[in-house]
Design a protein around this motif. Structure first.
Motif, short mmCIF file in Angstrom:
data_model
loop_
_atom_site.label_atom_id
_atom_site.label_comp_id
_atom_site.label_asym_id
_atom_site.label_seq_id
_atom_site.Cartn_x
_atom_site.Cartn_y
_atom_site.Cartn_z
N CYS A 3 -24.18 11.83 -17.82
CA CYS A 3 -25.57 11.39 -17.79
C CYS A 3 -25.66 9.86 -17.85
O CYS A 3 -25.01 9.23 -18.67
CB CYS A 3 -26.29 12.02 -18.98
SG CYS A 3 -27.99 11.49 -19.16
N ASN A 5 -28.19 8.29 -18.73
CA ASN A 5 -29.10 7.97 -19.82
C ASN A 5 -28.42 8.00 -21.19
O ASN A 5 -28.53 7.06 -21.96
CB ASN A 5 -30.28 8.95 -19.75
CG ASN A 5 -31.45 8.53 -20.61
OD1 ASN A 5 -31.73 7.34 -20.72
ND2 ASN A 5 -32.10 9.48 -21.21
N CYS A 6 -27.67 9.09 -21.47
CA CYS A 6 -27.10 9.24 -22.80
C CYS A 6 -25.59 9.44 -22.81
O CYS A 6 -24.98 9.46 -23.86
CB CYS A 6 -27.80 10.38 -23.55
SG CYS A 6 -27.35 12.00 -22.92
N CYS A 37 -28.59 17.06 -17.59
CA CYS A 37 -28.00 16.74 -18.88
C CYS A 37 -28.40 17.80 -19.90
O CYS A 37 -29.56 18.16 -20.00
CB CYS A 37 -28.47 15.37 -19.33
SG CYS A 37 -27.82 14.90 -20.93
N ASN A 39 -28.24 17.38 -23.00
CA ASN A 39 -28.73 16.70 -24.20
C ASN A 39 -30.17 16.17 -24.04
O ASN A 39 -31.02 16.43 -24.86
CB ASN A 39 -27.77 15.55 -24.53
CG ASN A 39 -28.14 14.85 -25.81
OD1 ASN A 39 -28.40 15.51 -26.82
ND2 ASN A 39 -28.20 13.55 -25.78
N CYS A 40 -30.43 15.43 -22.95
CA CYS A 40 -31.75 14.79 -22.84
C CYS A 40 -32.57 15.29 -21.65
O CYS A 40 -33.66 14.79 -21.40
CB CYS A 40 -31.58 13.27 -22.75
SG CYS A 40 -30.84 12.71 -21.22
N GLU A 42 -32.31 14.76 -18.62
CA GLU A 42 -32.30 13.86 -17.47
C GLU A 42 -31.56 14.58 -16.34
O GLU A 42 -30.60 15.30 -16.60
CB GLU A 42 -31.53 12.58 -17.87
CG GLU A 42 -31.45 11.53 -16.81
CD GLU A 42 -32.66 10.61 -16.79
OE1 GLU A 42 -33.60 10.81 -17.59
OE2 GLU A 42 -32.65 9.70 -15.96
ZN LIG Z 1 -28.53 12.71 -21.13
#
Ligand SMILES: [Zn+2]
Length: 74
Positions: A3, A5-6, A37, A39-40, A42
């Motif tokens: 990702c 983003n994270c 993702c 996790n987030c 995205e």
């Molecule tokens: Zn992410």
């Protein structure tokens, strides 16, 4: 792939996504393969998929306010 983003691991997913092509015209492409993702949430669209999406968006009727297409059908 990770990702942007994270930095978490991306997972292959099939999802429906809206694409705004003009000020008042939206195309929804169903069953689109993306990397998402865990996790987030995205998401990332891979280049070959994005190319196909661009092709689809070129051919659609831009006078329609809303059109729903299936990625698998084109
Ligand atoms: Zn992410």
């Amino acid at each position: 792939m990770r990702c942007q983003n994270c930095g978490c691991e991306l997972e292959k997913k099939i999802t429906d996504l809206p694409f705004k092509i003009t000020h008042d015209s939206i195309i929804i492409i169903k069953k689109l393969p993306v990397l998402q993702c865990q996790n987030c949430n995205e998401y990332l669209i891979e280049d070959p998929v994005m190319k196909k999406v661009e092709n689809i968006l070129c051919k659609v009727d831009k006078t329609a306010e809303l059109e729903i297409l299936s990625y698998a059908a084109v």
